[in-house]
Write a protein that holds these residues in place. Structure first.
Motif, PDB file in Angstrom:
ATOM      1  N   ALA A 115       0.678  -1.307   0.136  1.00 22.68           N
ATOM      2  CA  ALA A 115      -0.159  -0.132  -0.196  1.00 22.68           C
ATOM      3  C   ALA A 115       0.924   1.317   0.001  1.00 22.68           C
ATOM      4  N   ALA A 116       2.230   1.253   0.551  1.00 22.52           N
ATOM      5  CA  ALA A 116       3.057   2.522   0.541  1.00 22.52           C
ATOM      6  C   ALA A 116       3.853   2.431  -0.358  1.00 22.52           C
ATOM      7  N   ALA A 117       3.919   1.636  -1.367  1.00 22.93           N
ATOM      8  CA  ALA A 117       4.993   1.402  -2.463  1.00 22.93           C
ATOM      9  C   ALA A 117       5.106   2.946  -3.289  1.00 22.93           C
ATOM     10  N   GLY A 118       6.385   3.523  -3.541  1.00 26.14           N
ATOM     11  CA  GLY A 118       6.709   4.587  -4.276  1.00 26.14           C
ATOM     12  C   GLY A 118       6.303   4.272  -5.682  1.00 26.14           C
ATOM     13  N   LEU A 119       6.556   5.218  -6.335  1.00 25.63           N
ATOM     14  CA  LEU A 119       6.245   5.378  -8.077  1.00 25.63           C
ATOM     15  C   LEU A 119       7.176   4.274  -8.617  1.00 25.63           C
ATOM     16  N   GLU A 120       8.240   3.707  -8.175  1.00 24.54           N
ATOM     17  CA  GLU A 120       8.801   2.562  -8.776  1.00 24.54           C
ATOM     18  C   GLU A 120       8.780   1.312  -8.052  1.00 24.54           C
ATOM     19  N   GLY A 121       7.797   1.318  -7.186  1.00 27.24           N
ATOM     20  CA  GLY A 121       7.519  -0.074  -6.558  1.00 27.24           C
ATOM     21  C   GLY A 121       7.980  -0.459  -5.343  1.00 27.24           C
ATOM     22  N   LEU A 122       9.086   0.550  -4.830  1.00 30.72           N
ATOM     23  CA  LEU A 122       9.771   0.271  -3.712  1.00 30.72           C
ATOM     24  C   LEU A 122       9.020   0.837  -2.517  1.00 30.72           C
ATOM     25  N   ALA A 123       9.256  -0.063  -1.326  1.00 31.10           N
ATOM     26  CA  ALA A 123       8.757   0.296  -0.076  1.00 31.10           C
ATOM     27  C   ALA A 123       9.711  -0.183   1.272  1.00 31.10           C
ATOM     28  N   LEU A 124       9.676   0.526   2.166  1.00 32.92           N
ATOM     29  CA  LEU A 124      10.414   0.133   3.441  1.00 32.92           C
ATOM     30  C   LEU A 124       9.726   0.432   4.636  1.00 32.92           C
ATOM     31  N   ALA A 125       9.981  -0.714   5.483  1.00 35.42           N
ATOM     32  CA  ALA A 125       9.117  -0.327   6.862  1.00 35.42           C
ATOM     33  C   ALA A 125       9.605   0.587   7.825  1.00 35.42           C
ATOM     34  N   GLY A 126       8.836   1.161   8.713  1.00 40.17           N
ATOM     35  CA  GLY A 126       9.492   1.993   9.499  1.00 40.17           C
ATOM     36  C   GLY A 126       8.684   1.955  10.933  1.00 40.17           C
TER      37      GLY A 126
END
Length: 203
Positions: A115-126
């Motif tokens: 749900a949080a993925a950026g424009l290029e499909g990447l996301a990190l947890a925080g």
């Protein structure tokens, strides 16, 4: 085939634990990596383990064991790349990574990262610490196979810090609550294993 695969990052040297495989240490009568598999498997279509050295020590899990493709143990990004290369060969378009020494990560990790993925499909947890500072947990991320060539080039160029690469690709951030404790608590030292046992009892 498409979908999402989970890759458990177990390729570190565990120097602060005195060496060996942290994931094979016991917590509450169950190994750390078993806790990780139990949490990650329901969230993914399939799993693999990123680990270096003799793969036979993970044989009982009946999962693919993926060694780093880069020499000299360059860090977690090499494990991510190994996972992406494996996924590409399997026809999978996205992987999610989880550390083998983090037994309490969220059961909705994958859904929240997607749900949080950026424009290029990447996301990190925080998550936030007691003072309210937001910390990223870069071993918990969503990684599109389409970026594996770029990641390989970055590693070959000497890049080692995950967030430098993810920031360059506009990674999103999925923030998770850190109450009653941070779900990304990880076992780095023997005393962390003792603390993890207390947390497990409290759950």
């Amino acid at each position: 085939m498409s979908g999402i695969a989970g890759v458990i990052l177990a390729g570190g040297k565990a120097t602060r634990m005195g060496g060996g495989d942290k994931g094979l240490r016991e917590l509450g009568g169950t190994r750390l990596i078993d806790h990780v598999i139990t949490r990650l498997a329901p969230q993914c279509d399939r799993l693999a383990i990123n680990a270096n050295g003799a793969p036979e020590r993970f044989a009982e899990f009946a999962l693919p064991v993926l060694p780093d493709s880069m020499p000299d143990h360059p860090g977690p990004l090499a494990g991510v790349l190994a996972g992406l290369d494996w996924a590409a060969a399997e026809g999978i378009d996205t992987i999610v990574t989880a550390a083998a020494d983090t037994p309490f990560f969220p059961a909705d990790l994958v859904a929240r990262l997607r749900a949080a993925a950026g424009l290029e499909g990447l996301a990190l947890a925080g998550s936030r610490d007691a003072e309210g500072k937001l910390w990223r947990h870069p071993t918990f991320g969503l990684w599109p196979v389409a970026l594996r060539g770029d990641l390989r080039a970055a590693l070959e160029g000497g890049l080692r810090k995950i967030v430098l690469w993810t920031d360059a690709h506009q990674a999103g951030l999925a923030e998770f609550p850190a109450q009653p404790f941070d779900p990304f608590f990880n076992v780095n030292r023997p005393e962390d294993l003792t603390e993890a046992a207390h947390l497990l009892e409290a759950l």
